[in-house]
Motif scaffolding. Sequence first.
Motif, short mmCIF file in Angstrom:
data_model
loop_
_atom_site.label_atom_id
_atom_site.label_comp_id
_atom_site.label_asym_id
_atom_site.label_seq_id
_atom_site.Cartn_x
_atom_site.Cartn_y
_atom_site.Cartn_z
N ASP A 1 -12.29 -2.02 0.49
CA ASP A 1 -12.78 -1.83 -0.87
C ASP A 1 -13.35 -0.44 -1.11
OD1 ASP A 1 -11.99 -4.38 -1.59
OD2 ASP A 1 -13.95 -5.27 -1.17
N GLU A 2 -13.64 0.28 -0.06
CA GLU A 2 -14.14 1.66 -0.20
C GLU A 2 -13.03 2.69 -0.09
OE1 GLU A 2 -17.17 1.98 2.79
OE2 GLU A 2 -18.66 0.95 1.57
N THR A 3 -11.84 2.25 0.27
CA THR A 3 -10.71 3.16 0.42
C THR A 3 -9.80 3.03 -0.80
OG1 THR A 3 -10.81 2.84 2.81
CG2 THR A 3 -8.80 3.84 1.92
N THR A 4 -9.64 4.14 -1.52
CA THR A 4 -8.81 4.11 -2.72
C THR A 4 -7.39 4.58 -2.42
OG1 THR A 4 -9.33 6.36 -3.44
CG2 THR A 4 -10.83 4.59 -4.17
N VAL B 1 0.84 -1.20 0.00
CA VAL B 1 0.00 0.00 0.00
C VAL B 1 0.88 1.25 0.00
CG1 VAL B 1 -1.71 1.33 1.32
CG2 VAL B 1 -1.99 -1.15 1.05
N VAL B 2 1.94 1.25 0.78
CA VAL B 2 2.87 2.39 0.81
C VAL B 2 3.46 2.61 -0.59
CG1 VAL B 2 5.11 3.17 1.70
CG2 VAL B 2 3.41 2.20 3.27
N GLU C 1 -9.13 4.42 -9.06
CA GLU C 1 -9.71 3.14 -9.47
C GLU C 1 -9.09 1.94 -8.76
OE1 GLU C 1 -9.16 2.97 -13.69
OE2 GLU C 1 -10.37 4.74 -14.05
N ILE C 2 -8.09 2.18 -7.93
CA ILE C 2 -7.39 1.10 -7.22
C ILE C 2 -7.73 1.21 -5.74
CG2 ILE C 2 -5.16 0.08 -6.66
CD1 ILE C 2 -4.06 1.54 -9.18
N THR C 3 -8.24 0.13 -5.18
CA THR C 3 -8.58 0.15 -3.76
C THR C 3 -7.48 -0.52 -2.94
OG1 THR C 3 -9.76 -1.96 -3.70
CG2 THR C 3 -11.04 0.02 -4.30
N VAL C 4 -7.46 -0.23 -1.67
CA VAL C 4 -6.55 -0.89 -0.75
C VAL C 4 -6.83 -2.39 -0.75
CG1 VAL C 4 -5.85 -1.07 1.68
CG2 VAL C 4 -6.27 1.19 0.65
#
Length: 135
Positions: free
Chosen positions: A113-116, A11-12, A73-76
């Motif tokens: 899925d709600e965090t981009t 993620v980083v 468009e990319i989620t965590v």
Amino acid sequence: MKFSTRGRYGVVLMVDLAMSNGDAPISLKSIAERQNLSEHYLEQLVAPLRNSGLVRSIRGAYGGYTLAKQASEITVGDVIRILEGPITVVDEPDELLDDLWEKVRIQINKVLDETTIEQLAEKKRENDQNLMFYI
């Protein structure tokens, strides 16, 4: 629930790429230095992200990596699942608590899925900008 360094560092890595706004490819060496991470470890993480279509590599002297899609468009959740597999809360079945663990799993997935990646990049920009006022 605890995510491994693969998921967290992935993620980083993705947020760092999003921060560049796709202006130019970013080398893993520069990301490693900026984030104080191992370049070798980032190489291991970027391969599955590239294979899954989230990251694009560019060869050459001025090569490096960029996001293959918009950060919005990319989620965590996308990143975590690619690097760690399906998200589970417990590995052992427990009939008494199965419903509880399933509800927890659903909520964790929902948040991820709600965090981009774009939202995290924006938050980082705000935090970095705010730090300047205190220096």
